[in-house]
Structure formats: structure tokens, C-alpha cells
Design a protein around this motif. Structure first.
Motif, mmCIF file in Angstrom:
data_model
loop_
_atom_site.group_PDB
_atom_site.id
_atom_site.type_symbol
_atom_site.label_atom_id
_atom_site.label_comp_id
_atom_site.label_asym_id
_atom_site.label_seq_id
_atom_site.Cartn_x
_atom_site.Cartn_y
_atom_site.Cartn_z
ATOM 1 N N PHE B 283 -41.188 -82.272 7.153
ATOM 2 C CA PHE B 283 -41.874 -81.454 8.245
ATOM 3 C C PHE B 283 -41.165 -81.402 9.346
ATOM 4 O O PHE B 283 -40.957 -80.191 10.049
ATOM 5 N N ILE B 284 -40.852 -82.502 10.203
ATOM 6 C CA ILE B 284 -40.127 -82.383 11.154
ATOM 7 C C ILE B 284 -38.812 -81.632 11.469
ATOM 8 O O ILE B 284 -38.666 -80.706 12.346
ATOM 9 N N VAL B 287 -39.748 -78.016 11.126
ATOM 10 C CA VAL B 287 -40.165 -77.685 12.562
ATOM 11 C C VAL B 287 -38.884 -77.259 13.409
ATOM 12 O O VAL B 287 -38.750 -76.143 14.088
ATOM 13 N N VAL B 295 -41.986 -75.369 6.019
ATOM 14 C CA VAL B 295 -43.288 -75.959 6.876
ATOM 15 C C VAL B 295 -44.442 -75.558 6.004
ATOM 16 O O VAL B 295 -45.276 -76.337 5.936
ATOM 17 N N ILE B 299 -47.648 -77.875 4.487
ATOM 18 C CA ILE B 299 -48.698 -77.609 5.120
ATOM 19 C C ILE B 299 -49.932 -77.366 3.870
ATOM 20 O O ILE B 299 -50.920 -78.099 3.527
#
Lengths: 303, 327, 681
Positions: B283-284, B287, B295, B299
Motif C-alpha cells: 500500500f505504501i 501510494v 491501492v 482497499i
């Protein structure tokens, strides 16, 4: 033994005024008092500290790179010669301000949303609850991280708005259920039958009566906000460089923290101490407002 | 009962759809995928960039609704699209999903069980030594952000390894890359890697659950039905364990659902700090690289996870509480 | 009773004192009480809130809070129970000494079946195996009158009504053939017809086990019917104790005298006013130095404050704690102690004007299901076909048990919007035709006083502001508001300087006066009184009732009085309307209806009300209705009362059939309206 407690509870309120009693209970709680003292010291450090600091937070001392704490640099220096003391109090300042602002905004938002939803019920209530449920599905951390490009290079106030916008839901739920039970109380009914308008009932009768919840939650929200702010800043999604927060300081310090512990230690301790102090205060307030928190308020009237 | 569960499942699906939509739309609005191709030397021609963006399905020139509908259609057929690196998101997902699940499931089980036990003991011996120690511990843990806790655990383990002169705790990765050994040794090696990250997730859970369980148990301690149980001739201890515990556990099921979100939030930090290639660390990086499709996949994953824990909590309540069971 | 212990004493309490620490100081809940409980007797312990009666009963079974400090002794079979630890005491609890608690709704564990909770009580004392315990549990459930006990044992507490749960509690109490049953307000949370059932079960339980019963209550009527001896408690002390007939017929302590004079009786039309005892029961943290009752006592003399009076024998079986004991009889006969004052008799229909008229009112609540998509699966007929007429200057009482729809009726009237069906006319104007503005104006004329004065005043508003709120709302200038608030405070018997205090500084009776002052602020013509005294202590009720009567006379008010307490209704109302399951079954002048009830339900309701006079109460024929109130979501067809009607069984078959097929209309018969196919009298 609820019966006994009830009788005592009612009688005590006749002797002492409520606020005096709350103060008494709060200041008798040693941890809560310690929390107040620590938090006051943190504020002093953050806002008065800069006047005593020998260096500014954005000033670099190229003659002292990665120096341990000394007379000149109280907390040592960073890789590029920044004064760790000045940086730490700058970060603390930022984290505290963000924590306070967001707590005030999100609790206010929660009070209004929860108060009206709880009082009006019906469609208003259902739509507010839907919004809350929907926002609670995704951890607010993920949402704000995704939205971080929007405030990159802009003012940190946008970050504050986002934190508040995604931080009010749990409190709103609590306020809602509290107002729902207040709504059935006779003094609210009495106001209705006197023709008092909705807005006035919410602001004059309902919200003041959930003030204890709001005060407690606002306090605890300060801690929660500081935790999420520093977390986001740690990953680079929060307070943006060149500005610093405790989170971004810790992130910078971690890499070489084993060899140069001062890079990380002071910011880390300041963070833990601040949040700990806030939660002691919050817990002390809860105990002071609602001792025992046994929900059997007036079950046995006739005994 | 069946009806009740069916309704919960329908609600579950709607919420997942809603959360995924929110995630995709927010990511599409916030991210600028073309930024990845700017500043290259020599500059990449705009037409090439456009073609690449079209290939990923994230070209901002197209209306958002169209992009969303395409994405949603693909997701429904089980395809999460391409990442910025033009890899299939599905492959990345299947590689990483178990890494995170192992961490989260273990962490939440250990956290909830240990937390509940600690909370019960604290409540039964209110203001005793255990209670005070547990309170201080919980407060400190709840005041320490996950990333700081993980860093401290890591440093502590390194220090410990240095002291005992051998690497007992591994602080990087899910397993040793150069490790060759048979079943048991492999398992041990995995466990050595697993302990610290799981602990950093579980500790927060323990603190959280023990506080709530303590309060729930104290509420029950003052209840009328416990007094009835004692009036029947049960001792304090008997009445607590036979009557108090079961009722005090009920609200915890709801907290379980709530706290799962908290754990999911912890994963990105833990995975990054301990060098695990899970969903959180993905995720990091996603982003940071404006990777809308990746992403969105994370989610969807996290919303399914959070809602699933809510569903499990509902079922648990329905089994434990006859008042809900009969609805 | 410091008499030497006799063989017949089961429990001997000697010099028992119980205190609790609290923030306001030490709570002296029970003060130096000595009392015997004799084998097989029924001992009534009567007291108001804070009198220490509950604490005393809990100390006998060892269930006081751990913070309590207890001195003295409670000996049972020669064992001092206060010296036992929890495990040793557990052997006595449930086995020798059992307890029935006040609130049956929360007293059972919600997650275990009734059968299991019953069986546990038997099993824990080791006399029964698990299966035998379950079999015995079912027998016990049958004894206390639970229909289909074997099946019901599998149910959970929430599937039982309040009355049924209290039966279960009694079954639990008698499970091990105890020697003493402590019953703490066993019927206070229940309706009057259910109360009659439970008192009956309690009698059966006593006869079956031969146990002594300690009946702790605030209700003098309940004690009159059941107890052999009665102890009156006040301020943590027993102030009078004796044979129940003697205490009721010739009370000796001024508090007992006042208490008996202050409660309305259903069998007495009431030629005199109720005696009102000034002030409120003392707080157990701030007890007066001498006699706790002295500050409220009309016979108080300086020596009363000197020391706490001891219980002394006045006859072999009577003891009383009053230093002026020798003077009491003289004071009573010279009319200086709660003298009888002739009651004001309502001017019979002063005017022909109608203050409030309701015709064919209906209110249903939807039964909803589903969380995402809500759909209506049925209706709760809370109110269905209510007719009421309140004439100007009179009091109309709307009575019925909980769930009958009386409160819903009241709220529908106060909402002043067009009802689902029927019409509501206030002071000659149909509320359905009012505009928003007119409705607001109309609110000035129709005000309400709620049941619970602890809930009806905003705890965060000084009482002056609370009283001024309706004035402020209608735009009265601040100066005039203050003037009016002062007037109102004096009108209800409070002082001007009370205005700036907060509700928490007042006692229940004073708060109810504040609530009355607020309702009077706008000079209304009609006041709705929703159970205005049922939340108050017995000794302060009379004061509020007398105030309401005075105000009615002085201000020419019309009262719509909602109540479940028929004795109070008898005392204050001119007309009565009896409600059952959403509809009016009988209405007419109070004297007429009480003297000659025509509807079987009215008859049963009247017979269920206990009379605080043992001689009358014990010879009275009581009608005990079967079963519980049916659910308003699924009301019985025809006459809604037919499922519980005591008369129907005696009717010829064809009449009994119409009870099931046709819903009776209200028709004028004698002086009242009655809805019954086979009216009485």
C-alpha cells in the motif's frame, strides 16, 4: 448492591455541587493529576522552549554533524547538522497543535451530527448512521494516506481538516445514543410541549447534558489524533518537509538510531509521554464524571 | 436466525461495494499517474504516456465514471488490472495476501484471547496488583504508536541477540532467504521471523481488549442477576465464572469488529519496519508511486477483512446471546 | 427487641449497624437495630427510601457491598452470620435463607434458560443430581403457577413477562425449603392485578415451606394483607414494631400516625384531607442528632433532639421509639397531631363547558423489521377507540395498567396534531384544524406535569430558568419573567431564593412542586398530570396531592389525571375512565364507578388494590385475574378482556360467544358508560 449506591449517589449530589464533586474526584486521582502536570510541561516545552533554545529548528550547524548531546546542542545534532532539541520542540509543537485542533473540530462535528441524529431520529438518523458506517469500514489512516497527494506542498491545515473529517464517527455514535436516551427524558418532552424549537432543544437541553461525554472524548481524541498524525507523518503522508512533526523526526532518526540514539530517543519519549498524559487525563475525567460507571442509575426508586 | 444472517451478508456486500468505490474514486482524484513518467531523460513523448495510461485504464482524459465502471466490471470478474509497473495486480495480490493474513489473524487471535483473559483477571481482582500492573501496561501500550512499538521491539531484539551472541529473533523478512533445512527447522525459522511482527500487532490488541473486558466485567459485577446467583448459594467466584463471564464476553464481540480496523492500520508500519512483503508495505509503495489499481486492490482487501470480522462478530453474538438468536 | 432469646426466634439481630463510605460522608444506613424473626411468621418491614430497610435485608443474607462496615450480630441457629466468610455464608444462602428481589427484569441471567438457573439453585447445595434438579425445577415452576412448566423451563428470561419472572424468582427462593424468605419490594415493579397474583403465590410459598417471610416494602397496603407483625423503619432505625392489627389501629409513633393518615384509601370516599408530613425523609449522611423524625414531627419538643430515642415496650407486644410517648395520645385527641381537616368537595359541574374532548382516538405503531430495507410487518394497537370528556374545573382520571395505552393517549392529546383516527378537541377547538401558530398559542392552555421529577427537570438549568423557559419561549421580557417566577415559587410553597439553585439540591417532593410551577407559568386552563406522585416517597405524596387540590380550586384548573393508583384516583378525581388494552371499558363519576363497578375488569382492578387496614384487608374477597395482559400487537378478537374475564365463565353460552365475536360499544348504563356484553350490578 446497586440499591445502596443509588441511594448514596442521590444524597451526595444534594450535599456538594456537581462541579465541586467532579473537581474533587478528578484531583484525587493521582494519575490524572500526573497527566495534567506532564501535559502542562509538554506545552511549556513546546511553546516557551524556543525562546531558550540556542538554535532555530531550521538552522544547520555544518561543524557539528551527528554530535551527541552537549552544552551547545542539548539533544545532539542530526546527520545534516540540525539541532535535535530545536527540532524536537518544533515537532512537539506541531503535533500538539494538530492534536488540539482536530480534537476540537471532530468533537464539535460529532456533537452536532450525533445530537441531531439522535434527537430527530427517522430519516436524518438513518442517513447519518449510514454515513458513519460507511466511513468506519475503511480505516481513516488508509483514506488519508490515499488523499495525501492532495495536500503535498500545500498548507498543513488541509491535513488538519482531513484528520477531523475522518475522525468524528465514533464519538458521534456515542453522542447519538446518549441523546436518544435523553430524548425520552421528561425534561425534553416538557420543552417540546412548551413549544421550544428543535435547534434550541438540541443546544440548550441535549448537548449540555452530554457535555461530560464531549469533554472526555475531546480529550481522548487529542491522543488519538496525535497517534494518527505521527503515524502518517512517519510514512511521509502527514506533515510535509521542510516542516517537522514528532512522526517525521522519528522516521528520520530510526535508520541510525542504534548508533546515534539521541536522534530518535527524545522525539519518541516526548510522543509517548504526551499521549500517555492525555489518556490519563481522559480516564480521570471519565471517572470523575461517571464514577463506577455502573449503568443502574435509578432502578429502585421506591426502596 | 438464517434470516438474520442473510440480512447481515447482504449488508456486508453493500458495504464492501461502497468502500471499494470510495477507495477507487479517492485514489483516482488524488493521484496523478502521469507523474511517474515525467522528468525522465530523454522525456517520454506525451502520446507514449497516454498509451501507457490507457493500457492501465487510469488515463485522466477519460471521464472518471467510465474508468470506474471499467475497473469495477473487471474486479467483479476477478481481475484487479495492471500495476504501474505493468505487472498483473492479481499476481502481486496472491503473493502478498497470505503474508498479511498470517500476521493479522495470528495477531488478532493472540491479542483478543490474552486481552480478554487479562481483563477478566483485572476486574475480578479490581485494584489488586495484577490489575494495577495491567492498567499501567495497557495505558503505556495504547499511548505508543504501532511504529514506535515495532521499532522498540526491533531494537530490543537486536540488543538481546547481541547479548546472547546468536540470532534468535530475526528482524528482517518473513524467512531467511539463504535458509536450507527440513520441516521442523524451517518452521522454527519462520516462527523466529514471525514473533516480533506478530507481537507488535498483538500487544496493542491486548491493551485494547483488556481495558474493555475489564469494564464489561465490572459492569456485570454490579448486576442484579449476579446477586441472584449468589443468593442461590453460589460463592462469589462460582457466580462470576458461571454467570458473569458469559454475559461480559458479549460486548467484546462487537469490540472485536471495531478493533480489527485498528490492526489493519498497524500492518503497513509493522510490515515496513520488519521488511515483510505484505499488503501493508505494498500500500505504501503504491501510494508513493501513484498506483491507482494497486491501492484500490489493497482497499478492497482491507474492507473485506474489516467487514468480515464484523460479520464473524455478529454470528458470535447470535450464538452466544439468546435474545438475538430468536430474532 | 432485647428480650432474652426464645426458642421460637429464627434470626436474632442485635445492635446491627451498617455504614458505607461515600464522597459526601459516611452513610449510616442502619443504626443500632435489634430485631427478632420468629419461625413461620410474616414480618413486614415498612420504610421509605433511605430508611435502611433494604440494607438490613441484604445484611441478613450477606450480600452487602464489600465497602460496607457492619457491627453487631445476626445469629441464625446460634451461628453469627456476620462472622462467616463468603464460602461459609454461601452454604446458608438459598438453603436456609432465600431472597426475592425487587426487579424481576434484571434479576435473572439473560443468557441461560430458566430451567438451568432453577436447577443450579438445587444442584449447588448438593442434594440433587443434575437430572433430579431439573425435574424438581419443573415441579417448582408448576407450584408457582407457570403454565406448561416443562416447556417453559427451556425458555430464556426475556421470553417471560415481569409477573412470570417474579414467579420464577419465588420458585428459586423456595427451591431448598428455606427457613427464611426475604422479599425485598417483591411487587413494586408490577401492576396491581399482577401484584395480587404474586402476593397469592407468596402466600402459597409460605404455606408450603412454613418459612418465615420478611416482607420489605414501602406499601402499607401490601403489609396489611400479609404480615403478622410489622416493623416501621425511619432514618436507619426501627421506630415502631408490633402486631400488625395493633400498629394499624392505634399507631403510637408520630411518624406511623402521619404515614397512615397520609395515604389515601380506596374504601374511604375521603371526607377529610390527607395529612401531609412536612419536609422529606432525612439523608443517611446527615441524620439529625436526636430523633430522625423530629424535624418533621408536629409533636417535636426540645428533648427530641437531645438523644436518639430507644425502642421501649408500651405493651407486651408493642415497642416504639419516641421520647414523648406518654404525651402522644393526648396530642392526638386534642387534634394537634395530623388532625383531620374536612376536605374541600369539588363544586359539582360549575360550568357546562368542556375543557377537553376525545372521540374515537386511535394510535398504532408500526412493527418494523430489517435494518437496510425497513418493512412493516404489523401494527401495535396502542390506542384503539378512546373516548374522554373532561369538563371545566373538574378532574378526570384515566386509569389502567402498564401497556394499556394511557400514556400514549396522553401524549397524543399533548402533541395536538390530527390523530390517526378520531378527534381531539381542546377548549372547543379541534386540534386537527389548528395552524402551526395557533397550535403554539394553544400550548399555553394545555400543560403537563410528568411522573418522575428527577427526569422532568434539566439537571443543568437552575430551577428559576426552568420555570421561566415557557415564559421566555413566548417572548416575555426578562424583568417580568423574574417577577412571575417568584410568584410561582410562592404559589407552590417554595421560597423566592430557591430560584438560583439547581434541581439536584431539592428533594423529590420539592422537585415535583417545581415541575408544577413550571406547568402553571403560562396560566394554562388544562393540566395533564402523568402519575404525578407515584415516583415520590409515601410521606410526601399527600403534600403534593393537597397542593394540586388547592391550586385547582384557586386557579379554576381542569385536570387530566393519568394514574395506575386507584386509591389516589379515588381521592383526587371527580370522574374516572378505565382503560384496558387500548380502549375505555368503563367511565363515569368516581363515586359511582367505585361503589358499583359494572365492568368485570373494573371490579377486578378495584379488588386487587390492597387496603392499608388489616381488619378490612383480610376479610375482603379478592378477584385474581388469570394470566398477563395480551400483547397489543395481537389483541384478542371481540371484547379485549374476554381472555381474562372472571365473569365470562359464568355466562350462558350464547352471551359468552358474543364476547369473543363482537367488540362491545360504550353505552350509558346507570350513571356511567360501560363497554360490556354482560355488565355487573
Amino acid at each position: 448492591m446497586t440499591v445502596v449506591q443509588t441511594e448514596v449517589g442521590e444524597q451526595t449530589s444534594e450535599r456538594l455541587t456537581r462541579s465541586a464533586l467532579i473537581r474533587l474526584r478528578f484531583f484525587r486521582n493521582r494519575l490524572a493529576v500526573a497527566g495534567v502536570v506532564i501535559l502542562a510541561m509538554m506545552f511549556l516545552l513546546a511553546f516557551v522552549g524556543p525562546f531558550f533554545s540556542k538554535h532555530r529548528w531550521d538552522e544547520l550547524d555544518f561543524l557539528a554533524l551527528l554530535q551527541p548531546p552537549s552544552q551547545e546542542h542539548w539533544f545532539g545534532t542530526s546527520q545534516i547538522g540540525g539541532d535535535v532539541f530545536a527540532l524536537t520542540i518544533r515537532g512537539l509543537q506541531k503535533s500538539l497543535i494538530i492534536g488540539l485542533l482536530v480534537a476540537v473540530f471532530s468533537t464539535g462535528l460529532a456533537a452536532i451530527a450525533g445530537g441531531f441524529a439522535g434527537y430527530l431520529g427517522g430519516k436524518v438518523d438513518r442517513s447519518v448512521m449510514w454515513l458513519i458506517d460507511a466511513l468506519l469500514v475503511l480505516p481513516s489512516f488508509l483514506i488519508i494516506a490515499v488523499m495525501s497527494p492532495l495536500y503535498r506542498g500545500r498548507t498543513w491545515l488541509v491535513f488538519v481538516v482531513l484528520l477531523a473529517a475522518f475522525g468524528w464517527m465514533v464519538t458521534a455514535r456515542i453522542v447519538r445514543s446518549a441523546t436518544m436516551s435523553l430524548r425520552e427524558r421528561d425534561f425534553v418532552r416538557a420543552a417540546q410541549y412548551m413549544g421550544v424549537p428543535v435547534r434550541k432543544i438540541v443546544f440548550r437541553h441535549l448537548l449540555p447534558n452530554v457535555a461530560s461525554i464531549l469533554i472526555i472524548d475531546a480529550t481522548l481524541n487529542v491522543g488519538a489524533t496525535i497517534l494518527s498524525e505521527t503515524g502518517l507523518s512517519y510514512l511521509g503522508f502527514g506533515v510535509q518537509p521542510p516542516d517537522v512533526s514528532l512522526g517525521s523526526l522519528i522516521a528520520e532518526g530510526t535508520a541510525s538510531a542504534l548508533t546515534y540514539p539521541w536522534l530518535f530517543m527524545f522525539a519518541g519519549s516526548a510522543l509517548i509521554l504526551t499521549v500517555l498524559a492525555v489518556s490519563f487525563i481522559g480516564d480521570g475525567l471519565r471517572d470523575a464524571f461517571d464514577p463506577g460507571s455502573n449503568k443502574s442509575k435509578k432502578k429502585s426508586k421506591a426502596s | 436466525m438464517v434470516n438474520y444472517l442473510l440480512r447481515r451478508v447482504v449488508n456486508f456486500l453493500i458495504m464492501v461495494a461502497l468502500a471499494s468505490t470510495l477507495g477507487y474514486v479517492l485514489a483516482s482524484l488524488a493521484f496523478d499517474p502521469s507523474a511517474n513518467y515525467q522528468g525522465a531523460n530523454p522525456p517520454i513523448p506525451q502520446s507514449t504516456i497516454n498509451a501507457k495510461l490507457d493500457n492501465l485504464g487510469v488515463n485522466p482524459a477519460k471521464p472518471l465514471l467510465r474508468r470506474y465502471l471499467n475497473w469495477a466490471g473487471d474486479v467483479l470478474s476477478g481481475d484487479f488490472g495492471l500495476s504501474v509497473g505493468e505487472q498483473r495486480v492479481n499476481e502481486e495480490l496472491s503473493r502478498r495476501i497470505w503474508v498479511s493474513l498470517r500476521l493479522l489473524v495470528l495477531g488478532s487471535i493472540i491479542g483478543s484471547l490474552a486481552g480478554v483473559a487479562l481483563g477478566v483477571v483485572s476486574a475480578v481482582r479490581q485494584y489488586g496488583l495484577t490489575d494495577r500492573a495491567a492498567s499501567v501496561l495497557s495505558f503505556s501500550l495504547l499511548s505508543t504508536p504501532v511504529f514506535l512499538l515495532a521499532i522498540l521491539l526491533k531494537f530490543g531484539a537486536i540488543e538481546l541477540n547481541n547479548r546472547i551472541g546468536t540470532t534468535f529473533f530475526f528482524t528482517i523478512g518473513e524467512y531467511s532467504a539463504d535458509f536450507s533445512g527440513n520441516g521442523w527447522e524451517l518452521l522454527l525459522n519462520r516462527l523466529q521471523h514471525l514473533i516480533l511482527p506478530t507481537l507488535s500487532i498483538a500487544l496493542g490488541g491486548i491493551a485494547f481488549y483488556s481495558r474493555y473486558q475489564r469494564n464489561a466485567m465490572l459492569d456485570v459485577l454490579g448486576s442484579d442477576f449476579l446477586r441472584t446467583a449468589r443468593a442461590k448459594g453460589l460463592s462469589r467466584r462460582q457466580s462470576l465464572f458461571r454467570h458473569g463471564l458469559r454475559v461480559a464476553i458479549l460486548p467484546m464481540a462487537t469490540f472485536f469488529a471495531y478493533s480489527f480496523g485498528l490492526l489493519v492500520t498497524g500492518a503497513p508500519f509493522t510490515e515496513t519496519i520488519f521488511g515483510w512483503n505484505g499488503m501493508g508495505s505494498w500500500f505504501i509503495t503504491a501510494v508513493q508511486s501513484n498506483d491507482i489499481n494497486s491501492v484500490s486492490a489493497v482497499i478492497v482487501f482491507s474492507s473485506v477483512l474489516v467487514l468480515l470480522s464484523g460479520l464473524i462478530a455478529d454470528i458470535a453474538v447470535a450464538i452466544l446471546d439468546p435474545r438475538v438468536r430468536l430474532r | 427487641m432485647n428480650t432474652p432469646s426464645s426458642a421460637s426466634n429464627l434470626i436474632e439481630i442485635r445492635n446491627l449497624s451498617v455504614t458505607f463510605p461515600s464522597e459526601a460522608g459516611i452513610v449510616r444506613a442502619v443504626r443500632d437495630v435489634s430485631l427478632d424473626i420468629r419461625a413461620g411468621e410474616v414480618l413486614g418491614i415498612v420504610g421509605e427510601s433511605g430508611s435502611g430497610k433494604t440494607v438490613m435485608s441484604l445484611s441478613m443474607i450477606g450480600l452487602l457491598a464489600e465497602s460496607a462496615s457492619i457491627t453487631g450480630s445476626i445469629s441464625y441457629n446460634g451461628v453469627n452470620l456476620l462472622e462467616l466468610n463468603d464460602n461459609e455464608m454461601s452454604k446458608y444462602r438459598g438453603k436456609d435463607i432465600a431472597m426475592v428481589f425487587q426487579d424481576p427484569l434484571s434479576a435473572l441471567n439473560p443468557v441461560h434458560t430458566i430451567g438451568r438457573q432453577m436447577a443450579e439453585a438445587l444442584h449447588v447445595h448438593g442434594d440433587y443430581s443434575s437430572e433430579a434438579a431439573l425435574r424438581r425445577a419443573i415441579e417448582l415452576l408448576e407450584i408457582v403457577g407457570i403454565p406448561r412448566p416443562a416447556e417453559r423451563a427451556q425458555s430464556y428470561p426475556h421470553e417471560f413477562s415481569g409477573g412470570m419472572r417474579q414467579r420464577v424468582m419465588i420458585a428459586l427462593a423456595i427451591a431448598n425449603q428455606p427457613k427464611v424468605i426475604l422479599a425485598d419490594e417483591p411487587t413494586t415493579a408490577l401492576d396491581v392485578t399482577v401484584q395480587a397474583q404474586i402476593l397469592d403465590v407468596l402466600k402459597t410459598a409460605r404455606d408450603m415451606t412454613g418459612a418465615a417471610v420478611v416482607l420489605v416494602t414501602h406499601d402499607l397496603g401490601v403489609v396489611a394483607g400479609l404480615a403478622d407483625r410489622v416493623a416501621i423503619m425511619y432514618g436507619g432505625k426501627v421506630v415502631e414494631i408490633g402486631n400488625v392489627n395493633d400498629v394499624y389501629s392505634s399507631p403510637a409513633m408520630p411518624y406511623t400516625i402521619g404515614l397512615l393518615r397520609s395515604i389515601p384509601r380506596i374504601d374511604d370516599a375521603g371526607s377529610s384531607r390527607l395529612a401531609s408530613i412536612d419536609g422529606a425523609p432525612p439523608s443517611p449522611v446527615a441524620l439529625p442528632p436526636g430523633c430522625a423524625f423530629a424535624p418533621r414531627c408536629p409533636a417535636a419538643a426540645p428533648e427530641c433532639d437531645a438523644s436518639v430515642p430507644e425502642l421501649v415496650s408500651i405493651t407486651p407486644s408493642r415497642m416504639t421509639a419516641c421520647v414523648r410517648q406518654t404525651d402522644i395520645a393526648g396530642l392526638q385527641s386534642s387534634g394537634k397531631l395530623f388532625a383531620e381537616i374536612p376536605r374541600h368537595v369539588a363544586l359539582q359541574s360549575v360550568t357546562e363547558g368542556v375543557a377537553l374532548e376525545v372521540r374515537g382516538l386511535r394510535k398504532t405503531f408500526p412493527l418494523l423489521k430489517g435494518s437496510v430495507l425497513r418493512r412493516r410487518v404489523g401494527s401495535v394497537f396502542a390506542v384503539d377507540g378512546v373516548d374522554l370528556t373532561l369538563r371545566e374545573g373538574r378532574s378526570l382520571a384515566l386509569v389502567g395498567e402498564s401497556g394499556c395505552g394511557k400514556t400514549t393517549t396522553l401524549l397524543e392529546i399533548l402533541n395536538m396534531v390530527a390523530p390517526e383516527a378520531g378527534t381531539i378537541t381542546v377548549l372547543g377547538r379541534n386540534v386537527a384544524e389548528l395552524s402551526r401558530k395557533q397550535r403554539l398559542e394553544m400550548r399555553k392552555d394545555l400543560q403537563i406535569v410528568f411522573q418522575d421529577p428527577f427526569a422532568s427537570l434539566d439537571p443543568r438549568l437552575p430551577i428559576g430558568d426552568a420555570i421561566a423557559e415557557p415564559l421566555d419561549n413566548f417572548g416575555m421580557p426578562k424583568v417580568e419573567q423574574n417577577q412571575r417566577v417568584m410568584e410561582l415559587l410562592e404559589l407552590v410553597g417554595l421560597q423566592r431564593d430557591h430560584a438560583s439553585r439547581y434541581p439536584s439540591e431539592f428533594s423529590g417532593g420539592q422537585r415535583q412542586r417545581i415541575a408544577i410551577a413550571r406547568s402553571l407559568a403560562l396560566n394554562p386552563k388544562v393540566i395533564a398530570l402523568d402519575e404525578p406522585v407515584s415516583a415520590l416517597d409515601v410521606s410526601v405524596r399527600a403534600g403534593v396531592l393537597n397542593l394540586l387540590a388547592e391550586l385547582q380550586e384557586k386557579l379554576k384548573l381542569s385536570y387530566l389525571f393519568v394514574s395506575h393508583d386507584l386509591a389516589v384516583v379515588q381521592h383526587v378525581a371527580d370522574d374516572i375512565a378505565v382503560m384496558y388494552l387500548g380502549g375505555i371499558v368503563e367511565s363515569g363519576p368516581v363515586d359511582e364507578v367505585f361503589a358499583k363497578p359494572q365492568h368485570p375488569y373494573t371490579q377486578a382492578l378495584l379488588s386487587a388494590v390492597p387496603i392499608p387496614d388489616p381488619k378490612v384487608e383480610r376479610v375482603r374477597k379478592r378477584i385474581i385475574l388469570q394470566g398477563d395482559l395480551p400483547s397489543p400487537a395481537n389483541p384478542p378478537a371481540g371484547c379485549r378482556f374476554h381472555t381474562r374475564c372472571q365473569v365470562r365463565a359464568t355466562l350462558p353460552a350464547e352471551v359468552a360467544a358474543t364476547c369473543v365475536s363482537d367488540r362491545p360499544e360504550l353505552v350509558l348504563r346507570n350513571a356511567s358508560l360501560v363497554a360490556c356484553h354482560a355488565p355487573l350490578n
